[in-house]
Design a protein around this motif. Structure first.
Motif, PDB file in Angstrom:
ATOM      1  N   THR A  62     125.234  67.717  32.549  1.00 34.66           N
ATOM      2  CA  THR A  62     125.632  67.646  33.818  1.00 34.66           C
ATOM      3  C   THR A  62     124.459  67.850  34.703  1.00 34.66           C
ATOM      4  N   ILE A  63     123.427  68.903  34.489  1.00 36.86           N
ATOM      5  CA  ILE A  63     122.361  69.033  35.150  1.00 36.86           C
ATOM      6  C   ILE A  63     121.446  67.846  34.930  1.00 36.86           C
ATOM      7  N   GLY A  64     120.992  67.292  33.778  1.00 35.17           N
ATOM      8  CA  GLY A  64     120.400  66.108  33.922  1.00 35.17           C
ATOM      9  C   GLY A  64     120.794  65.086  34.724  1.00 35.17           C
ATOM     10  N   PHE A  65     122.217  64.944  35.039  1.00 36.92           N
ATOM     11  CA  PHE A  65     122.494  63.632  35.840  1.00 36.92           C
ATOM     12  C   PHE A  65     122.240  64.138  37.399  1.00 36.92           C
ATOM     13  N   PHE A  66     121.994  65.238  37.606  1.00 31.74           N
ATOM     14  CA  PHE A  66     121.718  65.417  39.123  1.00 31.74           C
ATOM     15  C   PHE A  66     120.203  65.205  39.512  1.00 31.74           C
ATOM     16  N   ALA A  67     119.358  64.673  38.425  1.00 28.38           N
ATOM     17  CA  ALA A  67     118.173  64.041  38.624  1.00 28.38           C
ATOM     18  C   ALA A  67     118.543  62.737  39.353  1.00 28.38           C
ATOM     19  N   TRP A  68     119.625  61.959  39.250  1.00 24.62           N
ATOM     20  CA  TRP A  68     119.645  60.761  39.821  1.00 24.62           C
ATOM     21  C   TRP A  68     119.871  60.881  41.569  1.00 24.62           C
ATOM     22  N   VAL A  69     119.976  62.437  41.886  1.00 30.01           N
ATOM     23  CA  VAL A  69     119.871  62.287  43.383  1.00 30.01           C
ATOM     24  C   VAL A  69     118.672  62.058  43.854  1.00 30.01           C
ATOM     25  N   GLY A  70     117.726  62.389  43.032  1.00 33.47           N
ATOM     26  CA  GLY A  70     116.091  62.106  43.547  1.00 33.47           C
ATOM     27  C   GLY A  70     115.840  60.446  43.396  1.00 33.47           C
ATOM     28  N   SER A 406     108.037  54.489  46.389  1.00 32.95           N
ATOM     29  CA  SER A 406     109.347  54.096  45.821  1.00 32.95           C
ATOM     30  C   SER A 406     109.250  53.846  44.256  1.00 32.95           C
ATOM     31  N   LEU A 407     108.440  52.614  44.140  1.00 26.65           N
ATOM     32  CA  LEU A 407     108.123  52.296  42.589  1.00 26.65           C
ATOM     33  C   LEU A 407     107.634  53.528  41.791  1.00 26.65           C
ATOM     34  N   MET A 408     106.754  54.401  42.349  1.00 27.32           N
ATOM     35  CA  MET A 408     105.985  55.359  41.807  1.00 27.32           C
ATOM     36  C   MET A 408     107.232  56.348  40.987  1.00 27.32           C
ATOM     37  N   THR A 409     108.238  56.533  41.868  1.00 29.87           N
ATOM     38  CA  THR A 409     109.415  57.613  41.142  1.00 29.87           C
ATOM     39  C   THR A 409     110.689  57.005  40.557  1.00 29.87           C
ATOM     40  N   LEU A 410     111.004  55.462  40.902  1.00 27.29           N
ATOM     41  CA  LEU A 410     111.996  55.197  40.446  1.00 27.29           C
ATOM     42  C   LEU A 410     112.222  55.022  39.009  1.00 27.29           C
ATOM     43  N   PRO A 411     111.439  54.601  38.105  1.00 27.10           N
ATOM     44  CA  PRO A 411     111.456  54.492  36.767  1.00 27.10           C
ATOM     45  C   PRO A 411     111.740  55.964  36.111  1.00 27.10           C
ATOM     46  N   GLY A 412     110.913  57.083  36.506  1.00 21.95           N
ATOM     47  CA  GLY A 412     110.920  58.296  36.055  1.00 21.95           C
ATOM     48  C   GLY A 412     112.085  58.993  36.569  1.00 21.95           C
ATOM     49  N   LYS A 413     112.634  58.797  37.803  1.00 21.69           N
ATOM     50  CA  LYS A 413     113.996  59.528  38.181  1.00 21.69           C
ATOM     51  C   LYS A 413     115.240  58.865  37.313  1.00 21.69           C
ATOM     52  N   PHE A 414     115.191  57.328  37.060  1.00 16.46           N
ATOM     53  CA  PHE A 414     116.273  57.005  36.245  1.00 16.46           C
ATOM     54  C   PHE A 414     116.296  57.693  35.057  1.00 16.46           C
ATOM     55  N   ILE A 415     115.252  57.537  34.291  1.00  9.32           N
ATOM     56  CA  ILE A 415     114.998  57.738  32.863  1.00  9.32           C
ATOM     57  C   ILE A 415     115.266  59.312  32.758  1.00  9.32           C
ATOM     58  N   SER A 416     114.689  60.218  33.751  1.00 10.95           N
ATOM     59  CA  SER A 416     115.097  61.807  33.854  1.00 10.95           C
ATOM     60  C   SER A 416     116.452  61.884  33.702  1.00 10.95           C
ATOM     61  N   GLY A 417     117.321  61.170  34.349  1.00  9.26           N
ATOM     62  CA  GLY A 417     118.959  61.471  34.232  1.00  9.26           C
ATOM     63  C   GLY A 417     119.390  61.657  32.931  1.00  9.26           C
ATOM     64  N   PHE A 418     118.682  61.020  31.849  1.00  7.64           N
ATOM     65  CA  PHE A 418     119.170  61.247  30.409  1.00  7.64           C
ATOM     66  C   PHE A 418     118.562  62.356  29.776  1.00  7.64           C
ATOM     67  N   SER A 419     117.737  63.296  30.561  1.00  9.55           N
ATOM     68  CA  SER A 419     116.783  64.159  29.972  1.00  9.55           C
ATOM     69  C   SER A 419     117.738  65.141  29.191  1.00  9.55           C
ATOM     70  N   GLY A 420     118.767  65.887  30.072  1.00 13.84           N
ATOM     71  CA  GLY A 420     119.575  66.812  29.522  1.00 13.84           C
ATOM     72  C   GLY A 420     120.292  66.217  28.491  1.00 13.84           C
TER      73      GLY A 420
END
Length: 476
Positions: A62-70, A406-420
């Motif tokens: 659940t914590i990992g999905f909070f990355a998508w707020v970013g 926006s391009l700088m952070t979008l891929p990382g923010k999306f992938i980090s949602g699966f980190s947890g």
């Protein structure tokens, strides 16, 4: 006891005097305070928030999905043209840039207040919605702030402006990282977030002190856009005869993109790919950093002291070192150094996770890893901001820089949602090894960009040698 006599070399004195003259200027001081305002909300919807949620027993998935707020930071390009062009009622007397920055600051403060009154176990959706408000308002503030930073100084002063912005930003990360953890340790998380909301006053006061940078008038901008579109299309488009909404859409949204591609040609696609991948590695691992420290057995006070306070000074050291490297070697070599160091430090985190399987590692081990991580982050971040600032055309600063960031952070923010989920399924060591591997494309693309830059320089040398002294190109 004989005290050795130490004399500061004249060159160092001269350098310190020049640095003092640069950094005491009002635009630089203002951007330092606004950098603090920009950095304040970031960790509060990112790693500090994940520490709060983990401390309250929320599952790591659940914590990992909070990355998508970013991700809100990563899609700000969609409303950047509105921030660039639309005049706000009442607030517009502050100026186009300052009015939007102030509006964003009000949204950040309001969202943090809402978060301070909520409880993760009972009102997780409330915290999520408030975090979304904070992230949206922070992204809006960033669009206008980046434009103000670039427009408030000439190109030769952008290094000082970037360094001042990073210092203020990192100071805010120290406050919202270590400060929030200390307050949570000795009081509670609600007071920590309430305190952070009140600190937004710093940025609001800076807006009242700041000067609005000069802009093109609407007529000047319209004439330039007509010339740009006519040149690209190869024929007159008669924009004056088109409906008003079409002219606005063309000027605010399409022209910034057209200008960037016209200036860089087909190589623009490679530049955009590099921007998207450069921070993929560190953003992906960042969401799990605080949960990782807590799961290793460190207390919140230990994390605040080592990961935040000590890490802050290592980041500033990395930024200062990068400034010297950029002056001496240009932007591309420090970019390459930063990309390599970011990937390597993720391997150090994997090693720390391996040691953690045998018990809580000594605090010195955490300090070593944090030192390497923040030093590399300071070098990579400073070089990257300088690179992005050099790409933006001042006629389209807000929209173009919003596109880049926006391009700088979008891929990382999306992938980090699966980190947890990755940590729960595989473990921390495997997660950090994957994060290190995600840094390889950035290293390869830096080398490609360096080769392209070298080739462009070689092609331009014979042309410049043929131009007579006093020619038009030399005057430029």
């Amino acid at each position: 006891m004989i005290i050795p006599y130490f004399r500061i070399p004249p060159e160092v004195k001269r350098w310190l005097k020049e640095a003092w003259e640069i950094y005491r200027q009002k635009p630089v001081l203002v951007i330092t305070l606004l950098g603090f305002s920009a950095g304040l909300p970031y960790l509060l919807v990112f790693s500090t928030l994940t520490a709060w949620l983990r401390d309250e027993g929320i599952e790591r998935t659940t914590i990992g999905f909070f990355a998508w707020v970013g991700i809100t930071y990563s899609v700000k390009v969609f409303w950047a043209p509105v921030v660039d062009r639309l005049r706000l009622p009442v607030l517009s007397r502050f100026g186009q840039r300052r009015s939007w920055i102030f509006l964003g600051q009000c949204g950040i403060a309001g969202g943090l207040l809402l978060m301070s009154f909520a409880h993760p176990q009972d009102s997780l959706w409330m915290i999520a919605l408030a975090a979304l408000l904070v992230a949206f308002s922070a992204a809006t503030q960033d669009v206008a702030l980046d434009a103000l930073r670039i427009e408030s100084a000439d190109d030769e002063q952008q290094g000082a402006m970037s360094a001042a912005y990073i210092f203020g930003y990192r100071l805010a990360l120290l406050v919202t990282g270590a400060g929030a953890l200390y307050i949570a340790e000795f009081a509670n998380w609600h007071i920590a977030y309430l305190t952070m909301a009140l600190l937004m006053v710093v940025g609001m006061l800076a807006i009242f002190w700041a000067d609005e940078p000069p802009h093109q008038t609407a007529d000047e901008r319209g004439r330039n856009e007509i010339l740009l579109v006519d040149e690209i299309m190869g024929r007159p488009m008669h924009l004056q005869q088109r409906p008003r909404w079409q002219r606005w859409l063309l000027g605010a949204v399409i022209c910034p993109v057209l200008e960037f591609f016209q200036r860089n040609g087909q190589f623009a696609l490679l530049i955009l790919a590099f921007i998207a991948l450069f921070r993929l590695s560190d953003i992906t691992m960042g969401i799990m950093a605080n949960p990782f420290y807590l799961d290793l057995g460190y207390s919140k006070a230990e994390i605040a002291s080592v990961a935040k306070v000590f890490g802050f000074f290592m980041t500033i050291l990395g930024s200062a070192l990068c400034g010297v490297l950029v002056v001496k070697y240009g932007i591309m070599r420090p970019l390459l150094l930063g990309a390599v160091m970011v990937a390597v430090t993720n391997l150090l985190f994997a090693l720390l996770a391996l040691i953690g399987n045998l018990g809580t590692p000594p605090l010195t081990a955490l300090a070593v890893v944090i030192s390497a991580d923040n030093l590399s982050g300071g070098i990579a971040g400073t070089a990257f901001i300088a690179y992005l600032s050099s790409l933006a055309n001042k006629n389209y600063t807000a929209t173009q820089y919003a596109l880049f960031s926006s391009l700088m952070t979008l891929p990382g923010k999306f992938i980090s949602g699966f980190s947890g989920w990755v940590v729960d399924v595989a473990g921390y060591m495997e997660f950090f090894m994957v994060a290190a591997g995600l840094g390889l494309p950035a290293i390869i693309l830096v080398l490609v960009l360096m080769q392209h830059q070298r080739r462009e320089a070689e092609l331009s040398e014979p042309l410049s040698a043929q131009e007579p002294a006093g020619s038009t190109s030399e005057m430029r």
